[in-house]
Scaffold this motif. Structure first.
Motif, PDB file in Angstrom:
ATOM      1  N   SER A   1       3.245 -17.210  -6.807  1.00 42.88           N
ATOM      2  CA  SER A   1       2.830 -17.361  -5.417  1.00 42.88           C
ATOM      3  C   SER A   1       2.461 -18.815  -5.142  1.00 42.88           C
ATOM      4  CB  SER A   1       1.607 -16.486  -5.102  1.00 42.88           C
ATOM      5  OG  SER A   1       1.899 -15.122  -5.273  1.00 42.88           O
ATOM      6  N   VAL A   2       2.630 -19.229  -3.898  1.00 42.55           N
ATOM      7  CA  VAL A   2       2.243 -20.582  -3.497  1.00 42.55           C
ATOM      8  C   VAL A   2       0.728 -20.741  -3.620  1.00 42.55           C
ATOM      9  CG1 VAL A   2       2.163 -22.202  -1.568  1.00 42.55           C
ATOM     10  CG2 VAL A   2       4.208 -20.806  -1.928  1.00 42.55           C
ATOM     11  N   GLY A   3       0.318 -21.877  -4.168  1.00 45.38           N
ATOM     12  CA  GLY A   3      -1.098 -22.214  -4.215  1.00 45.38           C
ATOM     13  C   GLY A   3      -1.845 -21.768  -5.453  1.00 45.38           C
ATOM     14  N   ARG A   4      -1.169 -21.046  -6.363  1.00 45.78           N
ATOM     15  CA  ARG A   4      -1.869 -20.581  -7.563  1.00 45.78           C
ATOM     16  C   ARG A   4      -1.726 -21.556  -8.730  1.00 45.78           C
ATOM     17  NH1 ARG A   4      -0.533 -14.295  -8.608  1.00 45.78           N
ATOM     18  NH2 ARG A   4       1.238 -15.321  -9.630  1.00 45.78           N
ATOM     19  N   GLY A   5      -0.970 -22.625  -8.510  1.00 48.31           N
ATOM     20  CA  GLY A   5      -0.693 -23.535  -9.609  1.00 48.31           C
ATOM     21  C   GLY A   5      -1.399 -24.860  -9.493  1.00 48.31           C
ATOM     22  N   ASN A   6      -0.652 -25.926  -9.759  1.00 52.72           N
ATOM     23  CA  ASN A   6      -1.213 -27.269  -9.819  1.00 52.72           C
ATOM     24  C   ASN A   6      -1.694 -27.741  -8.449  1.00 52.72           C
ATOM     25  OD1 ASN A   6      -0.116 -27.217 -12.480  1.00 52.72           O
ATOM     26  ND2 ASN A   6       1.838 -27.932 -11.661  1.00 52.72           N
ATOM     27  N   ARG A   7      -2.734 -28.572  -8.459  1.00 54.21           N
ATOM     28  CA  ARG A   7      -3.164 -29.253  -7.248  1.00 54.21           C
ATOM     29  C   ARG A   7      -2.203 -30.424  -6.982  1.00 54.21           C
ATOM     30  NH1 ARG A   7      -5.145 -25.461  -4.969  1.00 54.21           N
ATOM     31  NH2 ARG A   7      -3.730 -24.528  -6.469  1.00 54.21           N
ATOM     32  N   VAL A   8      -2.446 -31.204  -5.933  1.00 56.36           N
ATOM     33  CA  VAL A   8      -1.459 -32.209  -5.546  1.00 56.36           C
ATOM     34  C   VAL A   8      -1.288 -33.326  -6.580  1.00 56.36           C
ATOM     35  CG1 VAL A   8      -1.685 -31.785  -3.070  1.00 56.36           C
ATOM     36  CG2 VAL A   8      -3.136 -33.522  -4.166  1.00 56.36           C
TER      37      VAL A   8
ATOM     38  N   SER B   1       4.941 -22.458  -9.914  1.00 54.55           N
ATOM     39  CA  SER B   1       5.519 -23.747  -9.534  1.00 54.55           C
ATOM     40  C   SER B   1       6.836 -23.560  -8.789  1.00 54.55           C
ATOM     41  CB  SER B   1       5.730 -24.625 -10.770  1.00 54.55           C
ATOM     42  OG  SER B   1       4.497 -24.942 -11.385  1.00 54.55           O
ATOM     43  N   ILE B   2       7.600 -22.541  -9.161  1.00 50.59           N
ATOM     44  CA  ILE B   2       8.830 -22.243  -8.428  1.00 50.59           C
ATOM     45  C   ILE B   2       8.497 -21.904  -6.975  1.00 50.59           C
ATOM     46  CG2 ILE B   2      10.686 -20.539  -8.176  1.00 50.59           C
ATOM     47  CD1 ILE B   2      10.889 -20.451 -11.222  1.00 50.59           C
ATOM     48  N   ALA B   3       7.460 -21.096  -6.778  1.00 51.31           N
ATOM     49  CA  ALA B   3       7.041 -20.753  -5.414  1.00 51.31           C
ATOM     50  C   ALA B   3       6.623 -22.004  -4.646  1.00 51.31           C
ATOM     51  CB  ALA B   3       5.899 -19.738  -5.451  1.00 51.31           C
ATOM     52  N   ASP B   4       5.820 -22.861  -5.282  1.00 51.74           N
ATOM     53  CA  ASP B   4       5.407 -24.110  -4.641  1.00 51.74           C
ATOM     54  C   ASP B   4       6.614 -24.985  -4.316  1.00 51.74           C
ATOM     55  OD1 ASP B   4       2.657 -23.676  -4.597  1.00 51.74           O
ATOM     56  OD2 ASP B   4       2.333 -24.599  -6.551  1.00 51.74           O
ATOM     57  N   GLY B   5       7.503 -25.112  -5.291  1.00 57.80           N
ATOM     58  CA  GLY B   5       8.651 -25.992  -5.117  1.00 57.80           C
ATOM     59  C   GLY B   5       9.564 -25.543  -3.995  1.00 57.80           C
ATOM     60  N   ILE B   6       9.809 -24.244  -3.906  1.00 58.65           N
ATOM     61  CA  ILE B   6      10.653 -23.717  -2.836  1.00 58.65           C
ATOM     62  C   ILE B   6       9.979 -23.894  -1.483  1.00 58.65           C
ATOM     63  CG2 ILE B   6      11.588 -21.588  -1.850  1.00 58.65           C
ATOM     64  CD1 ILE B   6      12.236 -20.688  -4.704  1.00 58.65           C
ATOM     65  N   ALA B   7       8.693 -23.568  -1.406  1.00 66.56           N
ATOM     66  CA  ALA B   7       7.970 -23.708  -0.134  1.00 66.56           C
ATOM     67  C   ALA B   7       8.054 -25.138   0.378  1.00 66.56           C
ATOM     68  CB  ALA B   7       6.512 -23.298  -0.314  1.00 66.56           C
ATOM     69  N   GLU B   8       7.863 -26.104  -0.518  1.00 66.98           N
ATOM     70  CA  GLU B   8       7.905 -27.500  -0.107  1.00 66.98           C
ATOM     71  C   GLU B   8       9.321 -27.948   0.230  1.00 66.98           C
ATOM     72  OE1 GLU B   8       6.268 -31.260   0.818  1.00 66.98           O
ATOM     73  OE2 GLU B   8       5.485 -29.218   0.711  1.00 66.98           O
TER      74      GLU B   8
END
Length: 405
Positions: free
Chosen positions: A286-293, A36-43
């Motif tokens: 990593s980005v994309g390994r966690g929650n969907r939208v 989620s940290i990866a997702d959050g930073i990417a976004e």
């Protein structure tokens, strides 16, 4: 003006509704989980770049920052306060326009600042200057601004930059609501004020077998906020009580709640951390390994494997169509009488306008006593209306009204 006729297919789907299936699995990775940290930073980087592009040039220039890696560090947690001895390494990657009409745009500076700002909000006990190393390797791109504006005038509806599909469904089941709302409560400002020892790395796993639910919670506890095992156990009890309140507000089903099941007090094993995230001690993300939208991982449902976080909000259907599918499904479930479940899948074709997908598939399980005949037309109209106003998605993203994980 000729009204567009879009390829929207509404059909009845024959399958057992999730609430009637014997086994249901639901997962949510909290905001402090490494993925989620990866997702959050990417976004956060994508939104910061988008806003800065608009500020300088009046338009969002091409970028995709959906390649972020979180490499776990090393820490020695202990009751009363431990230390991080090797920082977490965060790699920012992807592509972004850096030269605009021979003018330099500070991609890396904007990206690193956005990453730091996000981390400060997302993981309270993380010392950004000492616990983290952020390295931006975002690739360069250049653009002729006149050409960009001319293209935008020619194509007011952006052209899809990928052939991809998005998936959404509604409504959420009881188990899905419980898993989602439990993590949100435990990571809420209100709960953190009462129990600052609860870190942000919270993973919630729900299992429903028949009418019985098991809720397993892994919550990183911040060592500086607990002086001894008794303090730690009091925090665990508070987590369980808070989760119980969520459960009782959503279901009558008997539910067992488990918190930090790997603890072994006899051998002094407790889930304590210095920072509140397991990324401090070797867990990678990593980005994309966690929650969907919609914020969940749901193997009982249709899902896209697309990583939405970090993709540009203008033309990347990997982001736009997943959000759009969710919004269409939500509106159909809420506004159309007789819908038990609805699944939406939207497929793009690269180079084609994003408001004209190759297909928008709406599959509906009608409630008992209802037929597709009375549902089909309003469901079609909802999907068509959202596609006609698809640029609204970009606005909602930049106004922080839509999350992607």
């Amino acid at each position: 003006m000729v009204e567009k006729v879009r390829n929207i297919v509404v059909e009845e789907i024959v399958r057992t509704p999730v609430e009637m299936q014997k086994v249901e699995l639901v997962e949510r990775k909290g905001i402090g989980h490494p993925d989620s940290i990866a997702d959050g930073i990417a976004e956060a980087v994508s939104r910061a770049l988008s806003r800065e592009y608009i500020k300088r040039y009046g338009i969002i220039l091409h970028h995709n920052t959906d390649q972020v890696e979180v490499v776990g560090g090393r820490a020695y947690p202990r009751f009363g306060g431990g230390e991080v001895i090797k920082p977490i390494y965060i790699l920012l990657s992807g592509r972004a326009v850096e030269m605009v009409d021979r003018e330099f745009f500070p991609v890396h500076e904007v990206a690193i600042k956005a990453a730091k700002d996000y981390l400060r909000k997302a993981v309270r006990h993380l010392d950004i200057e000492h616990h983290v190393v952020i390295d931006s390797r975002i690739g360069q791109g250049s653009v002729d601004l006149v050409g960009v504006f001319n293209k935008a005038r020619e194509n007011p509806i952006p052209l899809a930059n990928d052939t991809s599909f998005g998936v959404g469904y509604a409504p959420l089941s009881e188990t899905e609501k419980i898993v989602l709302e439990t993590e949100k409560l435990l990571n809420s400002d209100e709960f953190k004020k009462k129990w600052p020892a609860v870190g942000e790395d919270i993973k919630v796993m729900g299992l429903r077998k028949g009418d019985e639910i098991d809720l397993t919670i892994a919550a990183a506890i911040v060592d500086s906020e607990v002086d001894n095992p008794d303090d730690y156990m009091a925090v665990k009890e508070a987590i369980e009580e808070a989760a119980r309140e969520v459960v009782e507000s959503h279901t009558q089903r008997p539910t067992k709640i488990y918190v930090n099941t790997a603890d072994d007090p006899e051998n002094d094993i407790y889930y304590i951390t210095v920072t509140g995230t397991s990324a401090e001690a070797g867990d990678d993300g990593s980005v994309g390994r966690g929650n969907r939208v919609n914020g969940l991982i749901t193997p009982n449902r249709h899902m896209s494997m697309e990583a939405a976080a970090g993709k540009n909000p203008v033309s990347h259907v990997g982001k736009i169509y997943n959000l759009l599918s969710m919004l269409i499904a939500n509106d159909i479930a809420e506004q159309v009488e007789g819908v038990e479940e609805v699944y939406v899948r939207i497929l793009s074709q690269i180079g084609k306008p994003i408001d004209e997908p190759l297909v928008a598939s709406v599959q509906i399980i009608p409630k008992k006593g209802y037929s597709l005949d009375v549902i089909e037309r309003p469901a079609y109209e909802i999907a068509d209306a959202w596609l006609a106003d698809i640029n609204k998605i970009q606005k909602m993203i930049l106004e922080d009204r839509l999350n992607v994980f």
